[in-house]
Scaffold this active site. Sequence first.
Site, PDB file in Angstrom:
ATOM      1  CD  GLU A  87      -2.653  -1.210   2.561  1.00 24.37           C
ATOM      2  OE1 GLU A  87      -3.650  -0.501   2.756  1.00 24.37           O
ATOM      3  OE2 GLU A  87      -2.185  -1.983   3.421  1.00 24.37           O
ATOM      4  CG  HIS A 244      -7.755 -10.050  -2.751  1.00 21.52           C
ATOM      5  ND1 HIS A 244      -6.919 -10.496  -1.742  1.00 21.52           N
ATOM      6  CD2 HIS A 244      -8.576  -9.144  -2.159  1.00 21.52           C
ATOM      7  CE1 HIS A 244      -7.218  -9.880  -0.606  1.00 21.52           C
ATOM      8  NE2 HIS A 244      -8.226  -9.058  -0.832  1.00 21.52           N
TER       9      HIS A 244
END
Length: 275
Positions: A87, A244
């Site tokens: 991130e 995911h």
Amino acid sequence: MTLLDDISAAAQELDLFLSPMQPHLAIVLGSGLSGILTKLEQQKSLPYEHLSGFPATGVKGHGGRIHVGTLFGTSVLIFNGRYHLYEGYDAWQVTAPVRLAAQVGCQRVLLTNAAGGIDALLSPGDFMLVTDHLNFTGANPLIGRSERQFSDLSQLYAQDFYTELRTQLAAAQIQLQRGILAWMSGPSYETPAEVNALESLGAAAVSMSTIPEAIIARRYGLEVAAVSLITNLAAGKNRQGLNHEDVLRLGSQSTRAFEQLLKKLFVLWLPSGSV
Ligand code: HPA
């Protein structure tokens, strides 16, 4: 103020929020494992962003709330959602939840994650007790910090209870394996060549989290245990691709098994009479 850097203000805020509860065990929930929260009694929660310097967590399936309550008779502080290198945070920032747990008095932390299985013994849906780690990111949360020290990681992960836990879970048709967890930065999954390299170096599974948190937990004197849920076979181990959504789905399908695992782990790992 840099996000997730100095957590002293957030620790004071969390202390006030927790009072009068004083959990000694913190749990960091990995992708898809938040189903366990339905078992948390007398609970209250607050979003990460209500704490100074804590941003919301950005990843789907990572809730971004701190919960406190009683889980199977044990008082726990649960971090649902974590921060990751991918991130854009550095290795120090991603450890902010664990530093917070240490600051408010937790003495143990259970780190959980979703991981790709490398060892042929591991199948999706299995749990793996982490016995050691391989850090392939080149990052370390202690680099450049005043907290840096030459931490001894030779016995980082609690594992004395493995055989007993495995036996008890097998009786409930739940597979617990053990092995070495590799840390890769993500966010792309590994290449098959990387997975082969990790395998030849001894990694049983690979994940994008947990290891910096374990290093910091040791730095602050917390006992650490870590459990991976194998959500997929690592790249190249399976003809299907990785995504995911599958990771999250496997997580939610494993809620009942994860409950059993935690219940039994608490009995075997926590000091008797601890709440
Ligand atoms: N690799 C890295 N992290 C992961 C994986 C994987 O295959 N599955 C879930 N988290």
